[in-house]
Write a protein that holds these residues in place. Structure first.
Motif, PDB file in Angstrom:
ATOM      1  N   ILE A  89     -17.245 -13.865 -47.394  1.00 20.91           N
ATOM      2  CA  ILE A  89     -18.396 -13.736 -48.292  1.00 20.91           C
ATOM      3  C   ILE A  89     -19.697 -13.985 -47.524  1.00 20.91           C
ATOM      4  CG2 ILE A  89     -18.616 -16.081 -49.210  1.00 20.91           C
ATOM      5  CD1 ILE A  89     -18.888 -14.780 -52.000  1.00 20.91           C
ATOM      6  N   GLY A  90     -19.649 -14.824 -46.500  1.00 24.09           N
ATOM      7  CA  GLY A  90     -20.827 -15.056 -45.676  1.00 24.09           C
ATOM      8  C   GLY A  90     -21.257 -13.803 -44.930  1.00 24.09           C
ATOM      9  N   ILE A  91     -20.293 -13.041 -44.430  1.00 25.71           N
ATOM     10  CA  ILE A  91     -20.615 -11.774 -43.768  1.00 25.71           C
ATOM     11  C   ILE A  91     -21.249 -10.812 -44.761  1.00 25.71           C
ATOM     12  CG2 ILE A  91     -19.588  -9.725 -42.691  1.00 25.71           C
ATOM     13  CD1 ILE A  91     -17.509 -11.679 -41.432  1.00 25.71           C
ATOM     14  N   GLN A  92     -20.680 -10.709 -45.956  1.00 27.98           N
ATOM     15  CA  GLN A  92     -21.205  -9.798 -46.970  1.00 27.98           C
ATOM     16  C   GLN A  92     -22.612 -10.195 -47.400  1.00 27.98           C
ATOM     17  OE1 GLN A  92     -19.401  -6.968 -48.189  1.00 27.98           O
ATOM     18  NE2 GLN A  92     -21.499  -6.520 -48.750  1.00 27.98           N
ATOM     19  N   VAL A  93     -22.824 -11.461 -47.661  1.00 22.23           N
ATOM     20  CA  VAL A  93     -24.137 -11.948 -48.089  1.00 22.23           C
ATOM     21  C   VAL A  93     -25.177 -11.710 -46.992  1.00 22.23           C
ATOM     22  CG1 VAL A  93     -25.412 -14.098 -48.534  1.00 22.23           C
ATOM     23  CG2 VAL A  93     -23.317 -13.620 -49.769  1.00 22.23           C
ATOM     24  N   THR A  94     -24.789 -11.950 -45.752  1.00 23.65           N
ATOM     25  CA  THR A  94     -25.714 -11.739 -44.641  1.00 23.65           C
ATOM     26  C   THR A  94     -26.119 -10.269 -44.545  1.00 23.65           C
ATOM     27  OG1 THR A  94     -24.758 -13.600 -43.431  1.00 23.65           O
ATOM     28  CG2 THR A  94     -26.041 -12.008 -42.157  1.00 23.65           C
ATOM     29  N   MET A  95     -25.170  -9.363 -44.687  1.00 23.47           N
ATOM     30  CA  MET A  95     -25.505  -7.936 -44.632  1.00 23.47           C
ATOM     31  C   MET A  95     -26.436  -7.536 -45.771  1.00 23.47           C
ATOM     32  SD  MET A  95     -22.084  -5.992 -43.238  1.00 23.47           S
ATOM     33  CE  MET A  95     -21.128  -6.295 -44.700  1.00 23.47           C
ATOM     34  N   PHE A  96     -26.155  -7.988 -46.996  1.00 25.50           N
ATOM     35  CA  PHE A  96     -27.009  -7.644 -48.129  1.00 25.50           C
ATOM     36  C   PHE A  96     -28.419  -8.204 -47.968  1.00 25.50           C
ATOM     37  CE2 PHE A  96     -23.395  -6.994 -51.406  1.00 25.50           C
ATOM     38  CZ  PHE A  96     -23.355  -5.645 -51.106  1.00 25.50           C
ATOM     39  N   HIS A  97     -28.530  -9.455 -47.572  1.00 24.34           N
ATOM     40  CA  HIS A  97     -29.848 -10.062 -47.458  1.00 24.34           C
ATOM     41  C   HIS A  97     -30.605  -9.538 -46.239  1.00 24.34           C
ATOM     42  CE1 HIS A  97     -28.748 -13.686 -50.213  1.00 24.34           C
ATOM     43  NE2 HIS A  97     -28.873 -12.549 -50.875  1.00 24.34           N
ATOM     44  N   TYR A  98     -29.901  -9.214 -45.180  1.00 24.96           N
ATOM     45  CA  TYR A  98     -30.549  -8.598 -44.019  1.00 24.96           C
ATOM     46  C   TYR A  98     -31.122  -7.234 -44.401  1.00 24.96           C
ATOM     47  CZ  TYR A  98     -31.153  -6.559 -39.376  1.00 24.96           C
ATOM     48  OH  TYR A  98     -31.671  -5.952 -38.270  1.00 24.96           O
ATOM     49  N   ARG A  99     -30.348  -6.492 -45.218  1.00 24.19           N
ATOM     50  CA  ARG A  99     -30.809  -5.174 -45.677  1.00 24.19           C
ATOM     51  C   ARG A  99     -32.114  -5.301 -46.458  1.00 24.19           C
ATOM     52  NH1 ARG A  99     -26.986  -2.241 -49.849  1.00 24.19           N
ATOM     53  NH2 ARG A  99     -27.944  -3.789 -51.185  1.00 24.19           N
ATOM     54  N   GLN A 100     -32.304  -6.400 -47.136  1.00 22.71           N
ATOM     55  CA  GLN A 100     -33.529  -6.632 -47.903  1.00 22.71           C
ATOM     56  C   GLN A 100     -34.579  -7.398 -47.110  1.00 22.71           C
ATOM     57  OE1 GLN A 100     -34.154  -5.280 -50.879  1.00 22.71           O
ATOM     58  NE2 GLN A 100     -32.185  -4.264 -50.615  1.00 22.71           N
ATOM     59  N   ASN A 101     -34.357  -7.561 -45.808  1.00 25.32           N
ATOM     60  CA  ASN A 101     -35.309  -8.224 -44.905  1.00 25.32           C
ATOM     61  C   ASN A 101     -35.640  -9.663 -45.306  1.00 25.32           C
ATOM     62  OD1 ASN A 101     -35.629  -5.977 -43.159  1.00 25.32           O
ATOM     63  ND2 ASN A 101     -36.969  -5.036 -44.690  1.00 25.32           N
ATOM     64  N   PHE A 102     -34.717 -10.332 -45.971  1.00 26.04           N
ATOM     65  CA  PHE A 102     -34.918 -11.728 -46.363  1.00 26.04           C
ATOM     66  C   PHE A 102     -36.281 -11.922 -47.021  1.00 26.04           C
ATOM     67  CE2 PHE A 102     -31.716 -11.903 -43.041  1.00 26.04           C
ATOM     68  CZ  PHE A 102     -30.761 -12.718 -43.620  1.00 26.04           C
ATOM     69  N   THR A 103     -36.567 -11.083 -48.024  1.00 24.90           N
ATOM     70  CA  THR A 103     -37.876 -11.102 -48.677  1.00 24.90           C
ATOM     71  C   THR A 103     -38.146 -12.391 -49.446  1.00 24.90           C
ATOM     72  OG1 THR A 103     -36.903  -9.906 -50.536  1.00 24.90           O
ATOM     73  CG2 THR A 103     -38.051  -8.597 -48.864  1.00 24.90           C
ATOM     74  N   HIS A 104     -37.119 -13.148 -49.770  1.00 26.17           N
ATOM     75  CA  HIS A 104     -37.284 -14.419 -50.472  1.00 26.17           C
ATOM     76  C   HIS A 104     -36.594 -15.490 -49.640  1.00 26.17           C
ATOM     77  CE1 HIS A 104     -37.027 -17.421 -53.673  1.00 26.17           C
ATOM     78  NE2 HIS A 104     -37.948 -16.715 -54.313  1.00 26.17           N
ATOM     79  N   LYS A 105     -37.235 -16.619 -49.485  1.00 19.93           N
ATOM     80  CA  LYS A 105     -36.676 -17.676 -48.629  1.00 19.93           C
ATOM     81  C   LYS A 105     -35.319 -18.182 -49.118  1.00 19.93           C
ATOM     82  CE  LYS A 105     -40.948 -19.105 -46.762  1.00 19.93           C
ATOM     83  NZ  LYS A 105     -41.956 -19.687 -46.273  1.00 19.93           N
ATOM     84  N   ALA A 106     -35.078 -18.094 -50.416  1.00 17.34           N
ATOM     85  CA  ALA A 106     -33.793 -18.551 -50.955  1.00 17.34           C
ATOM     86  C   ALA A 106     -32.632 -17.705 -50.448  1.00 17.34           C
ATOM     87  CB  ALA A 106     -33.829 -18.527 -52.480  1.00 17.34           C
ATOM     88  N   MET A 107     -32.916 -16.518 -49.917  1.00 19.04           N
ATOM     89  CA  MET A 107     -31.845 -15.673 -49.378  1.00 19.04           C
ATOM     90  C   MET A 107     -31.165 -16.317 -48.175  1.00 19.04           C
ATOM     91  SD  MET A 107     -33.457 -11.894 -49.421  1.00 19.04           S
ATOM     92  CE  MET A 107     -33.426 -10.850 -50.846  1.00 19.04           C
ATOM     93  N   TRP A 108     -31.837 -17.223 -47.520  1.00 23.24           N
ATOM     94  CA  TRP A 108     -31.264 -17.881 -46.354  1.00 23.24           C
ATOM     95  C   TRP A 108     -30.206 -18.915 -46.734  1.00 23.24           C
ATOM     96  CZ3 TRP A 108     -31.585 -16.208 -41.580  1.00 23.24           C
ATOM     97  CH2 TRP A 108     -32.636 -15.379 -41.224  1.00 23.24           C
TER      98      TRP A 108
END
Length: 132
Positions: free
Chosen positions: A23-42
Motif C-alpha cells: 500500500i505504501g508503493i501505491q500511495v507513493t505513486m498516487f501522491h507523486y502523480r499529484q506532485n504532493f500538492t498538500h503536505k498531508a500527502m507525505w
C-alpha cells in the motif's frame, strides 16, 4: 521455516507489515502523480515504510518496547487513514460536478485511505488479541 509454531497474532503482524509495503508503493505513486500538492500527502508515504520495518522487527523480536511502538504506530495509522478519507472525499467534491459518480471514478481514490485504516485496525486486532 516451521510455521506450525507461529501464533495467529504473529502471522497477522507479518501480514500487516508486508501489506504496508504494497500500500505504501501505491500511495507513493498516487501522491507523486499529484506532485504532493498538500503536505498531508507525505504522511502515508513516510509512515508506510516505518510501519513495515516496525512490524518486521516485532515479528522476529517481541520486546515490550517494540510491541508498544507498533501499537502506537497502528493507532496513528488508523487515524491518518480516516483523515486521508476526509481529504479524498472532499477532493472529489471540489471537482467540477461535485460528488458525481464520474468524479469518484477519476478523482482521488476514496477507498484507499480506508484501506490504510483497515490495515492498522488489523494490526491492532493482532496486538490486542488474547487467546483464552
Amino acid at each position: 521455516m516451521n510455521w506450525s509454531g507461529w501464533s495467529i497474532d504473529r502471522v497477522l503482524i507479518l501480514f500487516v507489515s508486508l501489506a504496508y509495503l504494497v500500500i505504501g508503493i501505491q500511495v507513493t505513486m498516487f501522491h507523486y502523480r499529484q506532485n504532493f500538492t498538500h503536505k498531508a500527502m507525505w504522511i502515508p508515504v513516510i509512515s508506510s515504510p516505518i510501519f513495515l520495518i516496525a512490524g518486521l522487527i516485532l515479528t522476529w523480536y517481541n520486546a515490550p518496547w517494540v510491541h508498544t511502538m507498533f501499537m502506537a504506530f497502528m493507532w496513528f495509522g488508523a487515524l491518518a487513514g480516516l483523515i486521508g478519507f476526509y481529504f479524498h472525499f472532499r477532493g472529489v467534491g471540489i471537482r467540477v460536478g461535485g460528488w458525481a459518480m464520474r468524479n469518484f471514478l477519476i478523482g482521488p481514490p476514496v477507498a484507499l485511505p480506508l484501506m490504510f485504516s483497515a490495515l492498522s485496525v488489523l494490526g491492532l486486532i493482532a496486538i490486542y488479541w488474547k487467546v483464552r
